[in-house]
Design a protein around this motif. Structure first.
Motif, PDB file in Angstrom:
ATOM      1  N   VAL A 143       0.840  -1.198   0.000  1.00 60.13           N
ATOM      2  CA  VAL A 143       0.000   0.000   0.000  1.00 60.13           C
ATOM      3  C   VAL A 143       0.879   1.253   0.000  1.00 60.13           C
ATOM      4  N   ILE A 144       0.628   2.135  -0.961  1.00 57.87           N
ATOM      5  CA  ILE A 144       1.340   3.412  -1.046  1.00 57.87           C
ATOM      6  C   ILE A 144       0.309   4.527  -0.889  1.00 57.87           C
ATOM      7  N   LEU A 145       0.465   5.344   0.138  1.00 67.58           N
ATOM      8  CA  LEU A 145      -0.464   6.455   0.386  1.00 67.58           C
ATOM      9  C   LEU A 145       0.108   7.722  -0.237  1.00 67.58           C
ATOM     10  N   ILE A 146      -0.661   8.326  -1.106  1.00 73.31           N
ATOM     11  CA  ILE A 146      -0.233   9.553  -1.775  1.00 73.31           C
ATOM     12  C   ILE A 146      -0.170  10.691  -0.773  1.00 73.31           C
ATOM     13  N   GLY A 147       0.915  11.443  -0.803  1.00 75.42           N
ATOM     14  CA  GLY A 147       1.074  12.553   0.120  1.00 75.42           C
ATOM     15  C   GLY A 147       0.217  13.748  -0.260  1.00 75.42           C
ATOM     16  N   GLY A 148      -0.064  14.580   0.724  1.00 77.37           N
ATOM     17  CA  GLY A 148      -0.860  15.774   0.481  1.00 77.37           C
ATOM     18  C   GLY A 148      -1.424  16.314   1.775  1.00 77.37           C
ATOM     19  N   VAL A 149      -2.475  17.091   1.661  1.00 76.00           N
ATOM     20  CA  VAL A 149      -3.109  17.714   2.815  1.00 76.00           C
ATOM     21  C   VAL A 149      -4.310  16.879   3.242  1.00 76.00           C
ATOM     22  N   LEU A 150      -4.316  16.452   4.485  1.00 78.04           N
ATOM     23  CA  LEU A 150      -5.439  15.684   5.007  1.00 78.04           C
ATOM     24  C   LEU A 150      -6.555  16.647   5.370  1.00 78.04           C
ATOM     25  N   ARG A 151      -7.666  16.533   4.661  1.00 78.50           N
ATOM     26  CA  ARG A 151      -8.800  17.427   4.920  1.00 78.50           C
ATOM     27  C   ARG A 151      -9.338  17.192   6.321  1.00 78.50           C
ATOM     28  N   PRO A 152      -9.508  18.236   7.132  1.00 80.18           N
ATOM     29  CA  PRO A 152      -9.982  18.060   8.508  1.00 80.18           C
ATOM     30  C   PRO A 152     -11.290  17.287   8.574  1.00 80.18           C
ATOM     31  N   GLY A 153     -11.322  16.255   9.446  1.00 79.29           N
ATOM     32  CA  GLY A 153     -12.526  15.491   9.643  1.00 79.29           C
ATOM     33  C   GLY A 153     -12.851  14.525   8.536  1.00 79.29           C
ATOM     34  N   SER A 154     -11.939  14.315   7.566  1.00 75.86           N
ATOM     35  CA  SER A 154     -12.236  13.433   6.445  1.00 75.86           C
ATOM     36  C   SER A 154     -11.190  12.345   6.334  1.00 75.86           C
ATOM     37  N   GLY A 155     -11.425  11.432   5.418  1.00 80.92           N
ATOM     38  CA  GLY A 155     -10.488  10.345   5.192  1.00 80.92           C
ATOM     39  C   GLY A 155      -9.780  10.449   3.868  1.00 80.92           C
ATOM     40  N   SER A 156      -9.628  11.657   3.339  1.00 80.96           N
ATOM     41  CA  SER A 156      -8.985  11.813   2.039  1.00 80.96           C
ATOM     42  C   SER A 156      -7.859  12.830   2.096  1.00 80.96           C
ATOM     43  N   VAL A 157      -6.831  12.563   1.288  1.00 82.37           N
ATOM     44  CA  VAL A 157      -5.704  13.463   1.150  1.00 82.37           C
ATOM     45  C   VAL A 157      -5.894  14.262  -0.130  1.00 82.37           C
ATOM     46  N   GLU A 158      -5.789  15.585  -0.043  1.00 87.53           N
ATOM     47  CA  GLU A 158      -6.005  16.441  -1.197  1.00 87.53           C
ATOM     48  C   GLU A 158      -4.727  17.176  -1.573  1.00 87.53           C
ATOM     49  N   GLY A 159      -4.760  17.793  -2.750  1.00 85.84           N
ATOM     50  CA  GLY A 159      -3.621  18.552  -3.229  1.00 85.84           C
ATOM     51  C   GLY A 159      -2.753  17.719  -4.155  1.00 85.84           C
ATOM     52  N   VAL A 160      -1.749  18.352  -4.716  1.00 85.84           N
ATOM     53  CA  VAL A 160      -0.903  17.681  -5.706  1.00 85.84           C
ATOM     54  C   VAL A 160       0.527  17.503  -5.198  1.00 85.84           C
ATOM     55  N   LEU A 161       0.693  17.424  -3.864  1.00 83.63           N
ATOM     56  CA  LEU A 161       2.017  17.190  -3.305  1.00 83.63           C
ATOM     57  C   LEU A 161       2.523  15.798  -3.657  1.00 83.63           C
ATOM     58  N   GLY A 162       1.592  14.896  -3.997  1.00 79.49           N
ATOM     59  CA  GLY A 162       1.989  13.542  -4.374  1.00 79.49           C
ATOM     60  C   GLY A 162       2.323  13.397  -5.843  1.00 79.49           C
ATOM     61  N   ARG A 163       2.471  14.502  -6.553  1.00 78.66           N
ATOM     62  CA  ARG A 163       2.758  14.453  -7.988  1.00 78.66           C
ATOM     63  C   ARG A 163       3.995  13.611  -8.289  1.00 78.66           C
ATOM     64  N   THR A 164       5.068  13.787  -7.507  1.00 76.33           N
ATOM     65  CA  THR A 164       6.321  13.072  -7.766  1.00 76.33           C
ATOM     66  C   THR A 164       6.120  11.566  -7.678  1.00 76.33           C
ATOM     67  N   ILE A 165       5.384  11.118  -6.668  1.00 76.89           N
ATOM     68  CA  ILE A 165       5.098   9.692  -6.529  1.00 76.89           C
ATOM     69  C   ILE A 165       4.329   9.186  -7.736  1.00 76.89           C
ATOM     70  N   LEU A 166       3.299   9.905  -8.128  1.00 79.17           N
ATOM     71  CA  LEU A 166       2.458   9.465  -9.230  1.00 79.17           C
ATOM     72  C   LEU A 166       3.222   9.410 -10.541  1.00 79.17           C
ATOM     73  N   GLU A 167       4.151  10.330 -10.742  1.00 81.12           N
ATOM     74  CA  GLU A 167       4.910  10.347 -11.986  1.00 81.12           C
ATOM     75  C   GLU A 167       5.830   9.139 -12.120  1.00 81.12           C
ATOM     76  N   GLU A 168       6.133   8.488 -10.990  1.00 81.99           N
ATOM     77  CA  GLU A 168       7.010   7.320 -11.009  1.00 81.99           C
ATOM     78  C   GLU A 168       6.236   6.013 -11.086  1.00 81.99           C
ATOM     79  N   ILE A 169       4.920   6.094 -11.072  1.00 82.14           N
ATOM     80  CA  ILE A 169       4.082   4.886 -11.025  1.00 82.14           C
ATOM     81  C   ILE A 169       3.386   4.661 -12.362  1.00 82.14           C
ATOM     82  N   HIS A 170       3.373   3.414 -12.793  1.00 85.66           N
ATOM     83  CA  HIS A 170       2.650   3.027 -14.003  1.00 85.66           C
ATOM     84  C   HIS A 170       1.618   1.974 -13.599  1.00 85.66           C
TER      85      HIS A 170
END
Length: 266
Positions: A143-170
């Motif tokens: 399991v790889i969790l994409i980095g970013g901003v954790l929205r208060p009170g939610s279970g999702s990470v938002e933003g594009v801070l995980g761009r570098t990770i995604l660019e390395e994944i196919h």
């Protein structure tokens, strides 16, 4: 300020203060009262608030929670739960051992994650905290969790801070849902930030699978996350209008049967 950003801010203020007043919002956001009434009408149509005389209040729920929650996550996770569970199980049939898959943080895709928890040798990349925790119980799933901003009170990470990770994944597959889908505008969401992250995820997958119960078909929201032409497969339920499905060309359509799901749960 873009309309999407302004409406996101309205919801944040509503969550904090439990009520918003048009006159006060107009001064705070530096827009006209007419513009704000349009915003509130759009948000009410999305089921994200209830308008009142001169303002708006949060959507009323039958069972108020004592914890601080994001109203959008609560309404999404509870709405059409049986349909989402059936769609999640149907989507799991497309996943095979050894694949790398991308999962967004939607409640429908979370149901898919729950159906994958016993799979062997998968790599899962997601911005969904609950999906990541669910799948991490199986040591054979990476399991790889994409980095970013954790929205208060939610279970999702938002933003594009995980761009570098995604660019390395196919990835082999990207499973995603949205607030709405139309042939003209594709998959659409309320949050511009959420839509931008989904665009990055879609760009790094060989196939895109849309998980959409019938209530989302023919609806649209503010920001397009995935264009119709980019979607390879659509999984919906038997409540979907047959004529509407026939209007969707070039996409493989799968129908999840909720009766089959109920039988499995008995």
């Amino acid at each position: 300020m873009f309309a999407a950003h302004r409406r996101e801010q309205i919801l944040q203020l509503l969550q904090q203060h439990k009520q918003v007043i048009v006159k006060e919002l107009a001064r705070q956001l530096h827009v006209s009262e007419g513009t704000l009434r349009t915003d509130l009408r759009q948000l009410e149509e999305e089921g994200l608030l209830e308008r009142t005389h001169g303002g708006a209040v949060p959507v009323r729920t039958k069972k108020p929670s004592s914890s601080v929650q994001d109203m959008r996550v609560t309404s999404r996770s509870e709405l059409n739960a049986e349909l989402k569970q059936a769609i999640g199980r149907k989507a799991a049939e497309l996943v095979h051992q050894g694949q790398c898959i991308l999962l967004d943080a939607s409640s429908t895709v979370l149901e898919l994650a729950k159906s994958l928890v016993d799979c062997d040798y998968l790599t899962v990349v997601t911005n969904g905290v609950e999906a990541a925790l669910t799948l991490n119980r199986n040591p054979r799933i990476n399991v790889i969790l994409i980095g970013g901003v954790l929205r208060p009170g939610s279970g999702s990470v938002e933003g594009v801070l995980g761009r570098t990770i995604l660019e390395e994944i196919h990835a082999d597959l990207f499973f995603t849902s949205s607030l709405g889908f139309t042939v003209e505008e594709g998959m659409t969401d309320f949050s511009l930030y959420e839509a931008e992250l989904k665009k990055l995820m879609a760009a790094n997958a060989s196939r895109i699978v849309a998980l959409l119960d019938h209530t989302k078909l023919g609806r649209r929201s503010i920001a397009t996350s995935v264009q119709t032409r980019a979607v390879h497969s659509l999984i919906t339920d038997e409540g979907a209008d047959a004529n509407y499905l026939r209007s969707i060309t070039g996409i493989e359509v799968h129908i999840a049967n909720t009766a089959d799901y109920r039988h499995l749960m008995e």
